[in-house]
Write a protein that holds these residues in place. Structure first.
Motif, PDB file in Angstrom:
ATOM      1  N   ARG A  74      15.224 -19.293  63.966  1.00  0.00           N
ATOM      2  CA  ARG A  74      16.650 -19.580  64.154  1.00  0.00           C
ATOM      3  C   ARG A  74      17.032 -20.899  63.497  1.00  0.00           C
ATOM      4  O   ARG A  74      18.095 -21.017  62.899  1.00  0.00           O
ATOM      5  N   SER A  75      16.159 -21.910  63.605  1.00  0.00           N
ATOM      6  CA  SER A  75      16.443 -23.206  62.975  1.00  0.00           C
ATOM      7  C   SER A  75      15.133 -23.912  62.646  1.00  0.00           C
ATOM      8  O   SER A  75      14.104 -23.663  63.265  1.00  0.00           O
ATOM      9  N   GLY A  76      15.192 -24.794  61.652  1.00  0.00           N
ATOM     10  CA  GLY A  76      14.020 -25.566  61.263  1.00  0.00           C
ATOM     11  C   GLY A  76      13.094 -24.792  60.339  1.00  0.00           C
ATOM     12  O   GLY A  76      13.464 -23.770  59.760  1.00  0.00           O
ATOM     13  N   ALA A  77      11.873 -25.300  60.212  1.00  0.00           N
ATOM     14  CA  ALA A  77      10.858 -24.670  59.363  1.00  0.00           C
ATOM     15  C   ALA A  77       9.528 -24.674  60.111  1.00  0.00           C
ATOM     16  O   ALA A  77       9.045 -25.729  60.527  1.00  0.00           O
ATOM     17  N   LEU A  78       8.938 -23.503  60.277  1.00  0.00           N
ATOM     18  CA  LEU A  78       7.665 -23.351  60.963  1.00  0.00           C
ATOM     19  C   LEU A  78       6.555 -23.187  59.936  1.00  0.00           C
ATOM     20  O   LEU A  78       6.636 -22.326  59.065  1.00  0.00           O
ATOM     21  N   THR A  79       5.519 -24.018  60.043  1.00  0.00           N
ATOM     22  CA  THR A  79       4.330 -23.841  59.222  1.00  0.00           C
ATOM     23  C   THR A  79       3.341 -23.044  60.049  1.00  0.00           C
ATOM     24  O   THR A  79       3.003 -23.429  61.168  1.00  0.00           O
ATOM     25  N   ARG A  80       2.881 -21.938  59.507  1.00  0.00           N
ATOM     26  CA  ARG A  80       2.015 -21.012  60.235  1.00  0.00           C
ATOM     27  C   ARG A  80       0.653 -20.969  59.564  1.00  0.00           C
ATOM     28  O   ARG A  80       0.538 -20.722  58.373  1.00  0.00           O
ATOM     29  N   TYR A  81      -0.382 -21.238  60.345  1.00  0.00           N
ATOM     30  CA  TYR A  81      -1.753 -21.263  59.852  1.00  0.00           C
ATOM     31  C   TYR A  81      -2.503 -20.056  60.403  1.00  0.00           C
ATOM     32  O   TYR A  81      -2.442 -19.784  61.597  1.00  0.00           O
ATOM     33  N   GLU A  82      -3.233 -19.366  59.537  1.00  0.00           N
ATOM     34  CA  GLU A  82      -4.108 -18.268  59.943  1.00  0.00           C
ATOM     35  C   GLU A  82      -5.525 -18.815  60.044  1.00  0.00           C
ATOM     36  O   GLU A  82      -5.917 -19.690  59.259  1.00  0.00           O
ATOM     37  N   ALA A  83      -6.318 -18.304  60.992  1.00  0.00           N
ATOM     38  CA  ALA A  83      -7.688 -18.772  61.177  1.00  0.00           C
ATOM     39  C   ALA A  83      -8.529 -18.585  59.916  1.00  0.00           C
ATOM     40  O   ALA A  83      -9.451 -19.352  59.661  1.00  0.00           O
ATOM     41  N   GLU A  84      -8.177 -17.597  59.101  1.00  0.00           N
ATOM     42  CA  GLU A  84      -8.932 -17.330  57.875  1.00  0.00           C
ATOM     43  C   GLU A  84      -8.674 -18.367  56.784  1.00  0.00           C
ATOM     44  O   GLU A  84      -9.316 -18.358  55.754  1.00  0.00           O
ATOM     45  N   GLY A  85      -7.663 -19.252  57.014  1.00  0.00           N
ATOM     46  CA  GLY A  85      -7.415 -20.336  56.066  1.00  0.00           C
ATOM     47  C   GLY A  85      -6.102 -20.284  55.322  1.00  0.00           C
ATOM     48  O   GLY A  85      -5.766 -21.231  54.615  1.00  0.00           O
ATOM     49  N   THR A  86      -5.326 -19.222  55.438  1.00  0.00           N
ATOM     50  CA  THR A  86      -4.047 -19.170  54.741  1.00  0.00           C
ATOM     51  C   THR A  86      -2.974 -19.925  55.525  1.00  0.00           C
ATOM     52  O   THR A  86      -3.100 -20.132  56.734  1.00  0.00           O
ATOM     53  N   CYS A  87      -1.946 -20.328  54.807  1.00  0.00           N
ATOM     54  CA  CYS A  87      -0.846 -21.089  55.406  1.00  0.00           C
ATOM     55  C   CYS A  87       0.453 -20.579  54.797  1.00  0.00           C
ATOM     56  O   CYS A  87       0.517 -20.277  53.606  1.00  0.00           O
ATOM     57  N   SER A  88       1.502 -20.484  55.616  1.00  0.00           N
ATOM     58  CA  SER A  88       2.817 -20.073  55.124  1.00  0.00           C
ATOM     59  C   SER A  88       3.891 -20.859  55.859  1.00  0.00           C
ATOM     60  O   SER A  88       3.673 -21.336  56.974  1.00  0.00           O
ATOM     61  N   VAL A  89       5.028 -21.009  55.214  1.00  0.00           N
ATOM     62  CA  VAL A  89       6.164 -21.708  55.817  1.00  0.00           C
ATOM     63  C   VAL A  89       7.316 -20.723  55.939  1.00  0.00           C
ATOM     64  O   VAL A  89       7.660 -20.022  54.990  1.00  0.00           O
ATOM     65  N   HIS A  90       7.896 -20.660  57.136  1.00  0.00           N
ATOM     66  CA  HIS A  90       9.028 -19.774  57.423  1.00  0.00           C
ATOM     67  C   HIS A  90      10.211 -20.647  57.835  1.00  0.00           C
ATOM     68  O   HIS A  90      10.085 -21.466  58.751  1.00  0.00           O
ATOM     69  N   THR A  91      11.344 -20.462  57.164  1.00  0.00           N
ATOM     70  CA  THR A  91      12.512 -21.301  57.411  1.00  0.00           C
ATOM     71  C   THR A  91      13.625 -20.507  58.092  1.00  0.00           C
ATOM     72  O   THR A  91      13.557 -19.279  58.206  1.00  0.00           O
ATOM     73  N   ALA A  92      14.653 -21.225  58.541  1.00  0.00           N
ATOM     74  CA  ALA A  92      15.775 -20.614  59.259  1.00  0.00           C
ATOM     75  C   ALA A  92      16.307 -19.413  58.493  1.00  0.00           C
ATOM     76  O   ALA A  92      16.500 -19.474  57.278  1.00  0.00           O
TER      77      ALA A  92
END
Length: 137
Positions: A74-92
């Motif tokens: 809904r607002s802001g930016a979430l950085t999401r880490y997977e245990a396998e090592g990948t990372c992604s950023v999801h924004t509003a």
């Protein structure tokens, strides 16, 4: 004959003459996910809706879900880490899905300077927890 939402007072608790006051123009949360997805359950499911706010620097901790989770930022930016090592950023305005099972361990962190607000819909086995805390593998 079926009923339109708001037509019967026992459906949503409003008097029939107030039905015209209902507005469906503003969703509680809306997001777009670029990937195609499917949902599958292995038995009776419970749907749970939740809003979560993460302060700057706060994280969800490592966890996984017994069921599928649909998430809208809904607002802001979430950085999401997977245990396998990948990372992604999801924004509003973006949406994503968290798959069920202990093989899908992840953590979300607010690396920004403003709060991150997430709207979640859990589709989980009846009587199971929303999430299970764990260490990454």
């Amino acid at each position: 004959m079926g009923h339109v939402l708001g037509e019967r007072s026992d459906v949503i608790g409003r008097r029939d003459e107030d039905a015209d006051d209902l507005s469906y123009d503003r969703p509680e949360a809306s997001g777009t996910m670029a990937d195609r997805f499917t949902l599958a359950t292995s038995g009776p499911s419970e749907f749970v809706f939740q809003e979560i706010t993460l302060a700057p620097g706060q994280s969800t901790g490592w966890h996984y879900h017994p069921g599928e989770v649909l998430v809208v930022v809904r607002s802001g930016a979430l950085t999401r880490y997977e245990a396998e090592g990948t990372c992604s950023v999801h924004t509003a305005g973006q949406a994503f899905m968290e798959r069920a099972g202990a093989m899908n361990i992840h953590m979300g962190r607010n690396r920004g300077t403003t709060p991150v607000t997430l709207c979640l819909m859990y589709i989980k086995p009846v009587d199971s927890p929303l999430s299970i805390a764990c260490a990454p593998h």
